[in-house]
Design an enzyme around this catalytic site. Sequence first.
Site, PDB file in Angstrom:
ATOM      1  N   LYS B  78       0.879  -1.141   0.022  1.00 52.95           N
ATOM      2  CA  LYS B  78       0.150  -0.108   0.120  1.00 52.95           C
ATOM      3  C   LYS B  78       1.038   1.238  -0.149  1.00 52.95           C
ATOM      4  O   LYS B  78       2.018   1.210   0.726  1.00 52.95           O
ATOM      5  CB  LYS B  78      -0.901  -0.031   1.261  1.00 52.95           C
ATOM      6  CG  LYS B  78      -1.996   1.051   1.269  1.00 52.95           C
ATOM      7  CD  LYS B  78      -2.879   0.926   2.538  1.00 52.95           C
ATOM      8  CE  LYS B  78      -3.784   1.897   2.447  1.00 52.95           C
ATOM      9  NZ  LYS B  78      -4.795   1.867   3.593  1.00 52.95           N
ATOM     10  N   SER B 153      -9.419   1.716   2.946  1.00 50.10           N
ATOM     11  CA  SER B 153      -8.969   2.578   2.072  1.00 50.10           C
ATOM     12  C   SER B 153      -7.701   1.690   1.400  1.00 50.10           C
ATOM     13  O   SER B 153      -7.241   2.425   0.363  1.00 50.10           O
ATOM     14  CB  SER B 153      -8.292   3.818   2.813  1.00 50.10           C
ATOM     15  OG  SER B 153      -7.089   2.999   3.953  1.00 50.10           O
ATOM     16  N   SER B 177      -9.714  -0.450   7.197  1.00 50.35           N
ATOM     17  CA  SER B 177      -9.208  -0.236   5.652  1.00 50.35           C
ATOM     18  C   SER B 177      -8.678  -1.395   4.985  1.00 50.35           C
ATOM     19  O   SER B 177      -8.433  -1.341   4.092  1.00 50.35           O
ATOM     20  CB  SER B 177      -8.107   0.911   5.877  1.00 50.35           C
ATOM     21  OG  SER B 177      -9.031   2.216   5.610  1.00 50.35           O
TER      22      SER B 177
END
Lengths: 88, 477
Positions: B78, B153, B177
């Site tokens: 990420k 997210s 997330s």
Amino acid sequence: MEINVRKISDLAALEIDEDQFQSFEAQFMDIVNMVSELPECSDGDILPEPMKLRDDTPEDGGVNQTELMSNAHEVVGNCFTAPQTVEC
Amino acid sequence: MKLCDHTALELAEMLRKRQCSAKEIYLDTLQRAKEKQDSINAYITFNDEAEKAAEAVDNMLADGKELTLIAGIPIAVKDNISTKGLRTTCASKMLSDYISPYDAFAVERLKSAGAVIIGKSNMDEFAMGSASDTGYYGAVRNPVNTSYSAGGSSGGSAASISYGGALLALGSDTGGSVRQPASLCGVVGFCPSYGAVSRYGLIAFASSLDRIGAIGRTVSDTFILHNIINVADPKDVTMSDIFCSFNLKGELKGVKVGVVKELFDCFMDDDVRSSVMAAIKLMEKNGAVIKEISIPSIRSAVNAYYIISSAEASSNLARYDGIRYGYRSDGSGSLAEMYRKSRSEGFGTEVKRRIMLGTFVLSEGFCDDYYKRAAALRRRLCAEFNEAFEQCDIIAAPVYPQAGIKLGESKDPIDVYSADVFTVPSSMAGLPSISIPCGKNKEGLPVGLQLIGNRFCDNMVFDAAYGYELVGGGIND
């Protein structure tokens, strides 16, 4: 409860586009109203668990000054630059 | 079937049997990732050094060296997890040119284990959002149906696993997330106990809640990735020193599964409710003992979460001033004007909203009514979870109230925030939790089952999820 959204944006060093301000302000107030719905908690008998802290020991992080400054917008003489703050 | 359609464990075995090379796995996975990039938008940056890393693994194999299970496996990271020499943008204009001078601890661990970091995955800006649609690089689409969001997210991480653009991925989870995009994309996402994985190098959103989690296609794949990063690191002061080796058994017999009545009173789609209930019944049929429990403060957790996480975000994101790193606005006059313009032009609307909410709840006259009350509720919630875990081993719950988030529809922030009701309670209490696929809605969109464990009972969460997978749950076809 009166909330001055412009004052909050000043405190946060943020500007909200004027053409979006009204809707931003309305949504902000809705959010504040939502989060304000909290039950009363008398938590005198609930103590937070203390966090164990390690010793703060300085050590070589393996990153040199040039690498650390390489993301700055501007570096002059190994210093970060900023707009002039004192009138000559 | 292409190599990238296998699980990570299958590929680890194929590598050892010389049925394929690490370079072949990487090139196959990269090809899939690039084919899907236009339609899914899972990546922000691809890693030009990845092929060399794959070749290094092949050389080690040829030399007869012992490899870890993730050696030669393509992994997405990420884009809020620092990677030395590879830009780390947090999907923000503010950090669009930022290249970290050091690796996050988790990334160091991946590299030393021989993982092949294929690229940096797309996300919500600074991890603030639930649909991966607040970032500077555009929304991440759901590989199952591109009209829908991949969730957020960590949307790019979950989506890449779903379509074969990576075999494993790192995400970050502050209020759900990792688990939410895993649920929406039909993959497995694990959020560890707070303190089980070092946050060193994870760009901070809300420091008392942020965690680095693992995403994979199966529980076993996710477990091997977690085991690599679940190592003590003195650079993170909040790290725990509780570690124990563990082999997945998948035993469900006698496992006490708690069902929180307050959560099942919340709104959720009928398909979500029926899928989660069917999963719980399947666990019961295979020996688990289902118990209804009560956690009275659980539904207020979401309000307290937005107060605490925004307060911490307002403090953490105060560092972005255009001086030492990050975007600087051109043509600013005074120092104060430069700060304001750089931040206003560098941050998107959702990030500004959270910073301002945090500024408000910490401001004089409001701190007692908001921040302190939220902190008190958090302590109460932790105590209630402790009581709950005296009655059960694991808590089962939905992950997200809907099976899909339609992209492009105007959404009211309070509706978006309220939908975090199932994931933020365990975030607030620092508990480990996992999302595992448990069904689909009428349109074929995946639904996830969430299993939550007591603090530092991460292995128990994995084992219950593995048990569920073994008896037929967790299928992602």
